[in-house]
Design an enzyme around this catalytic site. Sequence first.
Site, PDB file in Angstrom:
ATOM      1  N   MET A  90       0.837  -1.194   0.000  1.00 16.88           N
ATOM      2  CA  MET A  90       0.000   0.000   0.000  1.00 16.88           C
ATOM      3  C   MET A  90       0.875   1.248   0.000  1.00 16.88           C
ATOM      4  SD  MET A  90      -2.764  -1.308   2.874  1.00 16.88           S
ATOM      5  CE  MET A  90      -3.566   0.301   2.996  1.00 16.88           C
ATOM      6  N   GLU A 104       4.075  -8.069   3.073  1.00 19.85           N
ATOM      7  CA  GLU A 104       4.272  -8.960   4.216  1.00 19.85           C
ATOM      8  C   GLU A 104       3.768  -8.311   5.500  1.00 19.85           C
ATOM      9  OE1 GLU A 104       8.052  -9.542   1.634  1.00 19.85           O
ATOM     10  OE2 GLU A 104       6.471  -8.051   1.902  1.00 19.85           O
TER      11      GLU A 104
END
EC number: 3.5.4.5
Length: 294
Positions: A90, A104
């Site tokens: 993001m 992750e």
Amino acid sequence: MQARFHPIWVQLPSKLQDALLPYAGNDDFPAMLTAEQAKSIKKACGFDDNTLAVALLPLAAASSLTPISHFNVGAIARGESGNLYFGANMEFAGVPLQQTIHAEQCAITHAWLLGEKRLASVTVNYSPCGHCRQFMNELNSGTQLEIHLPKQASSTLDHYLPDSFGPNDLGITTLLMDPVNHGYKLETTDKLVLTALDAANQSYAPYSNSYSGTALLGKDGIIYPGRYAENAAFNPSLPPLQAALILMNISGGDCLAIERAVLVEGKHSDLSQRSATQSILAALGCSKFDYYTF
């Protein structure tokens, strides 16, 4: 089915489409699969845990927000419960790149916010960067956390982060994802404030003791909590706003449609999330921000 999944759906193997449709076909699909749902899909497709996680990566990456890089990354965190949690990178236009969330981090935080107590593995499209390796080193899974990549042999975090520096070197025994309740209280009946307070009470800040939590009210009426996750190396720490944005985006919410935001933190903490939180919220178009201290 949520619109973000439409382009990638047709590229999935037909057998996987059929097995996933009862779950991912719903508009309220939370970008996670319970252990029972995963078991059903594995049986229908003849997959094991790792094969399924790799097959789901394109679907996870469909939740990426990449206005700067246009480079989508997906991740799947598998909890010891057997649940699978989606994650995606993001980015936020108009704020420093340091505020970026890696796939992750997204998958791990997604699992943490939904109550997962420990992770068994993390599967990702590309080899984890150093930032994410250090972030994962804070987990209570330790360096034996399994890391899976497409078309590569599985390895543990210890392989990707040899001679690591982490919480054990600093005498920290309560680790990220261990259940905690710091017990702070506020005199209020405001649901959004109480949600942020609860997040602060479950936040992880063993190095600064600067516990903090946020809560976002989407224009869809849904509340999204976020907890601070500190790191032994400091820079890979994840602010509480980013945690809430993770849950908002991965759940299908719109990070540009925040009606109101609340930050709760300690009055005498060594550091504050206030200015950074306000700055990012402003870039996302949210002007209704309330600040509380305990």
